[in-house]
Design an enzyme around this catalytic site. Sequence first.
Site, PDB file in Angstrom:
ATOM      1  N   GLU A  44     -24.807  65.609 -27.803  1.00 36.51           N
ATOM      2  CA  GLU A  44     -24.492  66.355 -26.580  1.00 36.51           C
ATOM      3  C   GLU A  44     -23.581  67.534 -26.898  1.00 36.51           C
ATOM      4  OE1 GLU A  44     -21.410  65.984 -22.914  1.00 36.51           O
ATOM      5  OE2 GLU A  44     -22.103  64.129 -23.856  1.00 36.51           O
ATOM      6  N   ASP A 102     -24.835  71.402 -26.286  1.00 33.19           N
ATOM      7  CA  ASP A 102     -24.142  72.329 -25.382  1.00 33.19           C
ATOM      8  C   ASP A 102     -24.042  73.712 -26.023  1.00 33.19           C
ATOM      9  OD1 ASP A 102     -22.287  72.934 -23.040  1.00 33.19           O
ATOM     10  OD2 ASP A 102     -20.952  73.304 -24.739  1.00 33.19           O
ATOM     11  N   ASP A 139     -25.749  65.367 -19.549  1.00 33.96           N
ATOM     12  CA  ASP A 139     -25.296  65.110 -20.917  1.00 33.96           C
ATOM     13  C   ASP A 139     -26.470  64.738 -21.823  1.00 33.96           C
ATOM     14  OD1 ASP A 139     -22.759  65.576 -20.002  1.00 33.96           O
ATOM     15  OD2 ASP A 139     -22.129  63.477 -19.983  1.00 33.96           O
ATOM     16  N   GLU A 156     -28.581  67.793 -22.809  1.00 30.58           N
ATOM     17  CA  GLU A 156     -27.915  68.543 -23.876  1.00 30.58           C
ATOM     18  C   GLU A 156     -28.077  67.824 -25.213  1.00 30.58           C
ATOM     19  OE1 GLU A 156     -24.346  71.119 -21.815  1.00 30.58           O
ATOM     20  OE2 GLU A 156     -23.893  69.045 -22.388  1.00 30.58           O
TER      21      GLU A 156
END
Length: 260
Positions: free
Chosen positions: A58, A62, A131, A134
């Site tokens: 995650e 991002d 989450d 990502e």
Amino acid sequence: MEIAVAELAELDSFAERVGHRFADASLLTEALSHRSWCNEHNSDVQPDRHVASNERLEFLGDAVLGLCVCELAVTQWPDLGPGELSAVRSAVVSAVALADAARDCDLGSALLLGRGEAATGGADKESILADALEAVLGAVFLDGGLGAARDVISRLMGERITSAASEPGARQAKNRFQELVTQRFRTEPRYDVSSSGPPHRPTFVAEARIDSEVWGRGEGSTKRAAEQRAAEAACLRFLEPEPKGKTVARSIVAEEPAHG
């Protein structure tokens, strides 16, 4: 760590929906492994078989998402300034936008969740979906490189990027509409939303209302996008001249011609 045959089949199905064939399937498994599932299945007796949760992927995803969104916005819309580019990025990488994109590809059905989290609706929680998406992007990047990640982001979020970049101000339409309604009518607007189409690719239609009257309609691939477009249409009505003796302006969304 053992994964059920049904879970493996769902992971394969999800990979097809995302549009990336993983050379290393363990990356996708990790990306979809919520910490609640790992806590239940990891064994202290066999620490060498522990599988990490998706939190590290995650973190990577991002950064990959932010880079790809900025790259797409800069190359496809050269007239946007830094402030507008920042607004585009913020609109696309928000938890709401990510969760909507995750629902579009039915990510929730592929999530590996602990029993407690699953029982409380974890497969549709905004934070968990955002989450996990990502994390999936981080896994795609490690498996196929930046080009593969860019392709997946374009496929899953291309419409959102285009909408945000084409009309940067439209994202604030709901806020503007609420301010105008509050000032003029001393009430709050509301939105009625309906959907149609298959669960993995629904179409949403929203109506922005003041009391019982429809002030604007909008359509989109997500509930949020439909509401924003409905609010934008509704805001335009405040620019129209108000007929004498009428409480509200005529509707700009009426499509049928008047009959004589």
